[in-house]
Design a protein around this motif. Structure first.
Motif, PDB file in Angstrom:
ATOM      1  N   LEU A 346       0.825  -1.208   0.000  1.00  0.00           N
ATOM      2  CA  LEU A 346       0.000   0.000   0.000  1.00  0.00           C
ATOM      3  C   LEU A 346       0.862   1.262   0.000  1.00  0.00           C
ATOM      4  O   LEU A 346       0.500   2.268  -0.622  1.00  0.00           O
ATOM      5  N   HIS A 347       1.985   1.215   0.709  1.00  0.00           N
ATOM      6  CA  HIS A 347       2.898   2.365   0.707  1.00  0.00           C
ATOM      7  C   HIS A 347       3.385   2.647  -0.717  1.00  0.00           C
ATOM      8  O   HIS A 347       3.395   3.798  -1.177  1.00  0.00           O
ATOM      9  N   THR A 348       3.765   1.577  -1.414  1.00  0.00           N
ATOM     10  CA  THR A 348       4.229   1.727  -2.799  1.00  0.00           C
ATOM     11  C   THR A 348       3.111   2.239  -3.700  1.00  0.00           C
ATOM     12  O   THR A 348       3.319   3.118  -4.547  1.00  0.00           O
ATOM     13  N   TYR A 349       1.908   1.707  -3.522  1.00  0.00           N
ATOM     14  CA  TYR A 349       0.777   2.113  -4.357  1.00  0.00           C
ATOM     15  C   TYR A 349       0.424   3.584  -4.120  1.00  0.00           C
ATOM     16  O   TYR A 349       0.173   4.331  -5.078  1.00  0.00           O
ATOM     17  N   LEU A 350       0.402   4.007  -2.870  1.00  0.00           N
ATOM     18  CA  LEU A 350       0.021   5.383  -2.564  1.00  0.00           C
ATOM     19  C   LEU A 350       1.003   6.375  -3.182  1.00  0.00           C
ATOM     20  O   LEU A 350       0.592   7.383  -3.774  1.00  0.00           O
ATOM     21  N   LEU A 351       2.290   6.110  -3.058  1.00  0.00           N
ATOM     22  CA  LEU A 351       3.286   7.050  -3.575  1.00  0.00           C
ATOM     23  C   LEU A 351       3.558   6.863  -5.058  1.00  0.00           C
ATOM     24  O   LEU A 351       4.223   7.694  -5.682  1.00  0.00           O
ATOM     25  N   GLU A 410      10.670  12.379  -0.553  1.00  0.00           N
ATOM     26  CA  GLU A 410      11.098  12.681  -1.924  1.00  0.00           C
ATOM     27  C   GLU A 410      10.080  12.167  -2.940  1.00  0.00           C
ATOM     28  O   GLU A 410       9.782  12.851  -3.933  1.00  0.00           O
ATOM     29  N   ALA A 411       9.544  10.979  -2.690  1.00  0.00           N
ATOM     30  CA  ALA A 411       8.537  10.427  -3.603  1.00  0.00           C
ATOM     31  C   ALA A 411       7.273  11.274  -3.597  1.00  0.00           C
ATOM     32  O   ALA A 411       6.651  11.502  -4.649  1.00  0.00           O
ATOM     33  N   PHE A 412       6.884  11.774  -2.431  1.00  0.00           N
ATOM     34  CA  PHE A 412       5.690  12.612  -2.331  1.00  0.00           C
ATOM     35  C   PHE A 412       5.906  13.926  -3.074  1.00  0.00           C
ATOM     36  O   PHE A 412       4.999  14.420  -3.768  1.00  0.00           O
ATOM     37  N   GLU A 413       7.100  14.498  -2.951  1.00  0.00           N
ATOM     38  CA  GLU A 413       7.399  15.736  -3.669  1.00  0.00           C
ATOM     39  C   GLU A 413       7.371  15.516  -5.177  1.00  0.00           C
ATOM     40  O   GLU A 413       6.917  16.372  -5.940  1.00  0.00           O
ATOM     41  N   ARG A 414       7.876  14.368  -5.625  1.00  0.00           N
ATOM     42  CA  ARG A 414       7.821  14.062  -7.058  1.00  0.00           C
ATOM     43  C   ARG A 414       6.378  13.921  -7.518  1.00  0.00           C
ATOM     44  O   ARG A 414       6.033  14.320  -8.639  1.00  0.00           O
ATOM     45  N   SER A 417       5.065  17.433  -7.871  1.00  0.00           N
ATOM     46  CA  SER A 417       5.647  18.071  -9.052  1.00  0.00           C
ATOM     47  C   SER A 417       5.006  17.549 -10.326  1.00  0.00           C
ATOM     48  O   SER A 417       4.723  18.307 -11.254  1.00  0.00           O
ATOM     49  N   GLY A 418       4.757  16.222 -10.369  1.00  0.00           N
ATOM     50  CA  GLY A 418       4.113  15.641 -11.535  1.00  0.00           C
ATOM     51  C   GLY A 418       2.708  16.159 -11.737  1.00  0.00           C
ATOM     52  O   GLY A 418       2.280  16.402 -12.877  1.00  0.00           O
ATOM     53  N   MET A 419       1.976  16.372 -10.645  1.00  0.00           N
ATOM     54  CA  MET A 419       0.623  16.897 -10.753  1.00  0.00           C
ATOM     55  C   MET A 419       0.642  18.334 -11.247  1.00  0.00           C
ATOM     56  O   MET A 419      -0.176  18.736 -12.077  1.00  0.00           O
ATOM     57  N   ARG A 420       1.595  19.119 -10.739  1.00  0.00           N
ATOM     58  CA  ARG A 420       1.681  20.521 -11.181  1.00  0.00           C
ATOM     59  C   ARG A 420       2.059  20.592 -12.663  1.00  0.00           C
ATOM     60  O   ARG A 420       1.531  21.413 -13.428  1.00  0.00           O
ATOM     61  N   ALA A 421       2.992  19.718 -13.072  1.00  0.00           N
ATOM     62  CA  ALA A 421       3.414  19.707 -14.467  1.00  0.00           C
ATOM     63  C   ALA A 421       2.268  19.306 -15.385  1.00  0.00           C
ATOM     64  O   ALA A 421       2.193  19.762 -16.543  1.00  0.00           O
ATOM     65  N   GLY A 422       1.362  18.467 -14.868  1.00  0.00           N
ATOM     66  CA  GLY A 422       0.224  18.044 -15.674  1.00  0.00           C
ATOM     67  C   GLY A 422      -0.961  18.977 -15.580  1.00  0.00           C
ATOM     68  O   GLY A 422      -2.046  18.681 -16.098  1.00  0.00           O
ATOM     69  N   GLY A 423      -0.787  20.087 -14.861  1.00  0.00           N
ATOM     70  CA  GLY A 423      -1.869  21.049 -14.736  1.00  0.00           C
ATOM     71  C   GLY A 423      -2.887  20.703 -13.695  1.00  0.00           C
ATOM     72  O   GLY A 423      -3.984  21.286 -13.659  1.00  0.00           O
ATOM     73  N   ASN A 424      -2.558  19.778 -12.814  1.00  0.00           N
ATOM     74  CA  ASN A 424      -3.480  19.364 -11.748  1.00  0.00           C
ATOM     75  C   ASN A 424      -2.937  19.877 -10.414  1.00  0.00           C
ATOM     76  O   ASN A 424      -2.319  19.124  -9.656  1.00  0.00           O
TER      77      ASN A 424
END
Length: 428
Positions: A346-351, A410-414, A417-424
């Motif tokens: 679940l930790h892997t899935y969430l992040l 670090e995974a949460f920050e990525r 960042s991915g959401m911001r880059a995708g406009g979300n």
């Protein structure tokens, strides 16, 4: 700025069920939800006790099948109520009385669990009438709740009506099972089909309209509280094992080891659970709620099974078990392994990404799951083996506290960042 207390005393007149704000600040579990959860203390115990007895007798297939059915019913009943409460808890008198009816259903379900276990063990059929009746009482009360929400919350009307209709259809099937006498295999097939049907309902409903306004931090807290309640079975199992040692040997080093092993194992599982970044992730990725929510069924079942395993250890120490040391230890080690594996999954899935460091942690954890079983095979005392097993969750806890938490940040920050880059842009 000082905050003046409200001049009004609390009251619980009927109010409109408009839906809660999913971004509401300081949203926590209510006293009513905590009271509701107390009935699940009884339900977990009613499932764990006969399960431990069947394991100690060596009736593994019957025990595992019965326990899986019992935990599925318990967890599913709790899950639907808790997600509804996260979205629509009005705490008026109508909501309170309906919740009381659901509590009655849980207790009836718990009363019927021993009969179900016994029927499978002795007769090869499923006597599930009482437990299913309790489950149906709970679910009929939920139908009323969903219909009320559909009428008073226009924004979620489509989802609420779908929930009500889906649950009603499922209860027809469960009710038929009470009155139709089928052989074991067809009954099991019907139970499996109805279970899958129940699980599919929320997946469809939450995609209709705006879904329901559940609160990420609140629902994460609710799941954590139920995990703590399930961990109570570990405490009970520890006390049973300590009592067995005192009765057979008096106070000795084995007593101390058993106290440390049982408490340490329960404490380690508790610590490990709250390393999940549940609320943080669900707040910005609501689409990950289904796997997370249903995955907890394995977590709750593994916790309760671990407590049952400690009961089996007590039977073994009292020379009342009909299984050997290795089998006895496996009744604790296997659910502990399942629990830890599910937490990591679940930790892997969430992040949303794998962490190579987890491989090393899982390897260390596996060592302290396998080693005690090997030691039991060579005649090492049960208390020493359980003390070694206690170190399995400790490996993951220490690894997380020293290194893993930085990887998670670090995974949460990525992810952000991915959401911001995708406009979300994530909401706050």
């Amino acid at each position: 700025m000082s905050h003046e207390p409200s001049p009004h005393l609390p009251h619980h007149r009927a109010i409109l069920m408009r839906g809660r704000d999913p971004h509401e600040a300081h949203r926590v579990a209510t006293p009513l939800e905590l009271l509701f959860d107390l009935t699940f203390v009884i339900a977990f115990s009613a499932a764990a006790s006969p399960f431990a007895h069947l394991m100690a007798e060596g009736h593994f297939a019957v025990g595992l099948g019965s326990f899986a059915f019992a935990m599925f019913a318990i967890c599913l009943a709790w899950i639907n109520f808790s997600w509804f409460a996260s979205a629509f808890d009005t705490d008026d008198w109508i909501y309170r009385v309906t919740t009381m009816i659901q509590m009655i259903g849980v207790l009836i379900l718990a009363v019927g669990l021993p009969r179900m276990f016994t029927s499978l063990d002795h007769g090869g059929y499923i006597d599930n009438a009482v437990m299913v009746m309790g489950y149906v009482i709970m679910r009929v009360a939920m139908i009323f709740q969903w219909l009320r929400a559909a009428r008073q919350y226009p924004g979620g009307r489509a989802a609420c009506l779908f929930y009500a209709g889906w649950i009603f259809t499922a209860q027809i099937g469960w009710t038929i099972l009470i009155f139709v006498d089928l052989p074991l295999l067809p009954t099991a097939a019907c139970i499996l089909a109805l279970g899958i049907f129940e699980l599919a309902g929320p997946i469809v409903a939450e995609r209709l309209g705006n879904g329901t306004p559940w609160h990420a931090h609140h629902i994460a807290e609710r799941y954590g509280l139920l995990a703590i309640i399930a961990l109570g079975e570990g405490v009970i199992g520890t006390v049973a094992s300590i009592s067995a040692i005192v009765e057979s040997q008096g106070w000795s080093m084995d007593t101390v080891l058993m106290c440390v092993a049982g408490t340490g194992l329960t404490f380690g599982m508790w610590w490990l659970y709250f390393m999940l970044p549940s609320a943080k992730v669900l707040h910005i990725r609501r689409d990950r709620a289904f796997v997370w929510g249903y995955g907890h069924m394995l977590i709750f079942a593994a916790i309760a099974a671990t407590g049952a395993g400690l009961h089996v250890a007590a039977y073994y120490i009292e020379h009342e078990a009909h299984i050997g040391a290795v089998a006895t230890l496996l009744t604790v080690a296997l659910p502990v392994g399942l629990y830890i594996l599910t937490i990591f999954a679940l930790h892997t899935y969430l992040l949303g990404e794998r962490d190579r460091f987890h491989v090393w942690l899982l390897a260390g954890t596996a060592l302290f799951i396998v080693l005690p079983v090997v030691c039991a095979g060579f005649g090492v005392s049960m208390t020493v083996c359980l003390t070694l097993l206690m170190l399995a969750p400790a490996v993951a806890v220490i690894g997380y506290e020293v290194v893993g938490h930085r990887h998670g940040d670090e995974a949460f920050e990525r992810m952000l960042s991915g959401m911001r880059a995708g406009g979300n842009e994530p909401s706050h």
